[in-house]
Design a protein around this motif. Structure first.
Motif, PDB file in Angstrom:
ATOM      1  N   GLU A  31       0.835  -1.206   0.000  1.00 22.19           N
ATOM      2  CA  GLU A  31       0.000   0.000   0.000  1.00 22.19           C
ATOM      3  C   GLU A  31       0.871   1.259   0.000  1.00 22.19           C
ATOM      4  O   GLU A  31       0.572   2.227  -0.695  1.00 22.19           O
ATOM      5  CB  GLU A  31      -0.929   0.002   1.203  1.00 22.19           C
ATOM      6  CG  GLU A  31      -1.827   1.212   1.256  1.00 22.19           C
ATOM      7  CD  GLU A  31      -2.711   1.240   2.484  1.00 22.19           C
ATOM      8  OE1 GLU A  31      -3.147   2.339   2.852  1.00 22.19           O
ATOM      9  OE2 GLU A  31      -2.959   0.173   3.084  1.00 22.19           O
ATOM     10  N   ARG A  34       2.052   1.637  -3.543  1.00 20.98           N
ATOM     11  CA  ARG A  34       0.975   2.113  -4.426  1.00 20.98           C
ATOM     12  C   ARG A  34       0.708   3.596  -4.219  1.00 20.98           C
ATOM     13  O   ARG A  34       0.560   4.352  -5.180  1.00 20.98           O
ATOM     14  CB  ARG A  34      -0.339   1.360  -4.155  1.00 20.98           C
ATOM     15  CG  ARG A  34      -0.495   0.073  -4.845  1.00 20.98           C
ATOM     16  CD  ARG A  34      -1.929  -0.447  -4.792  1.00 20.98           C
ATOM     17  NE  ARG A  34      -2.567  -0.424  -3.494  1.00 20.98           N
ATOM     18  CZ  ARG A  34      -2.424  -1.347  -2.552  1.00 20.98           C
ATOM     19  NH1 ARG A  34      -1.621  -2.376  -2.741  1.00 20.98           N
ATOM     20  NH2 ARG A  34      -3.080  -1.254  -1.413  1.00 20.98           N
ATOM     21  N   TYR A  45      -4.871   9.254  -3.818  1.00 22.51           N
ATOM     22  CA  TYR A  45      -5.913   8.280  -3.496  1.00 22.51           C
ATOM     23  C   TYR A  45      -6.891   8.878  -2.479  1.00 22.51           C
ATOM     24  O   TYR A  45      -8.094   8.661  -2.576  1.00 22.51           O
ATOM     25  CB  TYR A  45      -5.297   6.984  -2.965  1.00 22.51           C
ATOM     26  CG  TYR A  45      -6.336   5.929  -2.688  1.00 22.51           C
ATOM     27  CD1 TYR A  45      -6.955   5.245  -3.732  1.00 22.51           C
ATOM     28  CD2 TYR A  45      -6.735   5.634  -1.398  1.00 22.51           C
ATOM     29  CE1 TYR A  45      -7.932   4.304  -3.493  1.00 22.51           C
ATOM     30  CE2 TYR A  45      -7.710   4.688  -1.147  1.00 22.51           C
ATOM     31  CZ  TYR A  45      -8.308   4.023  -2.197  1.00 22.51           C
ATOM     32  OH  TYR A  45      -9.276   3.100  -1.956  1.00 22.51           O
ATOM     33  N   SER A  55     -10.947   1.921  -4.028  1.00 23.44           N
ATOM     34  CA  SER A  55     -10.273   0.974  -4.910  1.00 23.44           C
ATOM     35  C   SER A  55      -9.902  -0.293  -4.138  1.00 23.44           C
ATOM     36  O   SER A  55      -8.747  -0.489  -3.763  1.00 23.44           O
ATOM     37  CB  SER A  55      -9.029   1.632  -5.519  1.00 23.44           C
ATOM     38  OG  SER A  55      -8.403   0.768  -6.418  1.00 23.44           O
ATOM     39  N   PRO A  56     -10.879  -1.183  -3.914  1.00 26.72           N
ATOM     40  CA  PRO A  56     -10.588  -2.379  -3.131  1.00 26.72           C
ATOM     41  C   PRO A  56      -9.675  -3.357  -3.871  1.00 26.72           C
ATOM     42  O   PRO A  56      -9.657  -3.406  -5.101  1.00 26.72           O
ATOM     43  CB  PRO A  56     -11.977  -2.995  -2.913  1.00 26.72           C
ATOM     44  CG  PRO A  56     -12.799  -2.479  -4.036  1.00 26.72           C
ATOM     45  CD  PRO A  56     -12.270  -1.114  -4.347  1.00 26.72           C
ATOM     46  N   VAL A  57      -8.951  -4.127  -3.085  1.00 26.46           N
ATOM     47  CA  VAL A  57      -8.130  -5.213  -3.615  1.00 26.46           C
ATOM     48  C   VAL A  57      -9.066  -6.349  -4.014  1.00 26.46           C
ATOM     49  O   VAL A  57      -9.926  -6.751  -3.228  1.00 26.46           O
ATOM     50  CB  VAL A  57      -7.126  -5.716  -2.549  1.00 26.46           C
ATOM     51  CG1 VAL A  57      -6.364  -6.930  -3.054  1.00 26.46           C
ATOM     52  CG2 VAL A  57      -6.173  -4.606  -2.138  1.00 26.46           C
ATOM     53  N   ARG A  87      -9.835  -2.252 -14.315  1.00 24.94           N
ATOM     54  CA  ARG A  87      -8.971  -2.995 -13.382  1.00 24.94           C
ATOM     55  C   ARG A  87      -7.522  -2.566 -13.587  1.00 24.94           C
ATOM     56  O   ARG A  87      -7.060  -2.414 -14.717  1.00 24.94           O
ATOM     57  CB  ARG A  87      -9.088  -4.494 -13.628  1.00 24.94           C
ATOM     58  CG  ARG A  87      -8.200  -5.330 -12.716  1.00 24.94           C
ATOM     59  CD  ARG A  87      -8.267  -6.802 -13.064  1.00 24.94           C
ATOM     60  NE  ARG A  87      -9.581  -7.338 -12.781  1.00 24.94           N
ATOM     61  CZ  ARG A  87      -9.831  -8.225 -11.819  1.00 24.94           C
ATOM     62  NH1 ARG A  87      -8.867  -8.704 -11.094  1.00 24.94           N
ATOM     63  NH2 ARG A  87     -11.057  -8.651 -11.615  1.00 24.94           N
ATOM     64  N   SER A 107      -0.926  -7.025  -7.079  1.00 27.55           N
ATOM     65  CA  SER A 107      -2.264  -6.826  -6.534  1.00 27.55           C
ATOM     66  C   SER A 107      -3.154  -6.259  -7.631  1.00 27.55           C
ATOM     67  O   SER A 107      -2.695  -5.501  -8.480  1.00 27.55           O
ATOM     68  CB  SER A 107      -2.253  -5.910  -5.297  1.00 27.55           C
ATOM     69  OG  SER A 107      -1.847  -4.602  -5.629  1.00 27.55           O
ATOM     70  N   SER A 108      -4.414  -6.668  -7.610  1.00 25.99           N
ATOM     71  CA  SER A 108      -5.396  -6.190  -8.579  1.00 25.99           C
ATOM     72  C   SER A 108      -6.456  -5.384  -7.846  1.00 25.99           C
ATOM     73  O   SER A 108      -6.907  -5.781  -6.768  1.00 25.99           O
ATOM     74  CB  SER A 108      -6.065  -7.366  -9.289  1.00 25.99           C
ATOM     75  OG  SER A 108      -5.119  -8.108 -10.004  1.00 25.99           O
ATOM     76  N   HIS A 109      -6.863  -4.280  -8.471  1.00 29.92           N
ATOM     77  CA  HIS A 109      -7.826  -3.367  -7.858  1.00 29.92           C
ATOM     78  C   HIS A 109      -8.838  -2.923  -8.903  1.00 29.92           C
ATOM     79  O   HIS A 109      -8.512  -2.812 -10.079  1.00 29.92           O
ATOM     80  CB  HIS A 109      -7.114  -2.117  -7.319  1.00 29.92           C
ATOM     81  CG  HIS A 109      -6.017  -2.427  -6.369  1.00 29.92           C
ATOM     82  ND1 HIS A 109      -6.127  -2.221  -5.021  1.00 29.92           N
ATOM     83  CD2 HIS A 109      -4.785  -2.955  -6.566  1.00 29.92           C
ATOM     84  CE1 HIS A 109      -5.012  -2.592  -4.427  1.00 29.92           C
ATOM     85  NE2 HIS A 109      -4.187  -3.054  -5.345  1.00 29.92           N
ATOM     86  N   CYS A 111     -11.748   0.275  -9.247  1.00 29.50           N
ATOM     87  CA  CYS A 111     -12.340   1.465  -8.637  1.00 29.50           C
ATOM     88  C   CYS A 111     -13.854   1.335  -8.675  1.00 29.50           C
ATOM     89  O   CYS A 111     -14.442   0.997  -9.708  1.00 29.50           O
ATOM     90  CB  CYS A 111     -11.899   2.727  -9.370  1.00 29.50           C
ATOM     91  SG  CYS A 111     -10.157   3.110  -9.104  1.00 29.50           S
TER      92      CYS A 111
END
Length: 138
Positions: A31, A34, A45, A55-57, A87, A107-109, A111
Motif C-alpha cells: 500500500e 501504491r 488516493y 479501490s478495493p483489492v 482494473r 495486486s489487482s484493484h 475502482c
C-alpha cells in the motif's frame, strides 16, 4: 514503464518471533508503494476517496524470496503491471540492503463507487489519471 521507488526501515514491531518481517506487513508496504506511485504520477488516493470512489483489492499474490529483518532498509519498487480502464494490476519488488530480491508481488484493484460498490470507468471519472496509467503501464 514507470517504476516508483521508496525506502522503509523495518521496525521491531513488524517482525515475528523468528526475527523476520511478519508476512502480513508486506501488504501494508505494498500500500505504501501504491500510494507513492499514485503520488509520483500526480494524483491522490485520498482525493479519490473524497469523491466517493474507493479501490478495493480484488486479488493479491506474494512470493517470498529472502527474509527481511529488524533494522534492514527495504527498497520497494512499484509499477502499473497492466491496466484496462477498470482494473489495474500493480507489480511490486522489494529488495534487502544487499540489493537482493526479497519479495515479488502483484495486486489487482477495481475502482468502485463507495455507496454501491459498482465499478467505474477511470476514463470517464478521472481522464487524466487514466492517461497517466496508460502511459506508465508495462
Amino acid at each position: 514503464m514507470y517504476i516508483s521507488k521508496c525506502e522503509l526501515e523495518v521496525r521491531y514491531a513488524e517482525t515475528d518471533q523468528m526475527g523476520v518481517v511478519y508476512h502480513a506487513n508486506y501488504l501494508i508496504w505494498m500500500e505504501v508503494g501504491r500510494t507513492k506511485l499514485i503520488k509520483d504520477l500526480g494524483f491522490s488516493y485520498a482525493g479519490m476517496e473524497k469523491d466517493g470512489v474507493i479501490s478495493p483489492v480484488v486479488d493479491i499474490n506474494i512470493s517470498y524470496k529472502k527474509p527481511l529483518k529488524y533494522g534492514d532498509t527495504v527498497v520497494i519498487h512499484t509499477w502499473v503491471e497492466s491496466y484496462n480502464g477498470v482494473r489495474v494490476n500493480y507489480g511490486y519488488e522489494m529488495y534487502n540492503p544487499k540489493g537482493e530480491l526479497a519479495i515479488e508481488a502483484q495486486s489487482s484493484h477495481v475502482c468502485v463507487k463507495k455507496e454501491s460498490f459498482r465499478p467505474i470507468q477511470m476514463r470517464k471519472y478521472y481522464p487524466e489519471w487514466h492517461d497517466a496509467y496508460e502511459t506508465a503501464k508495462k
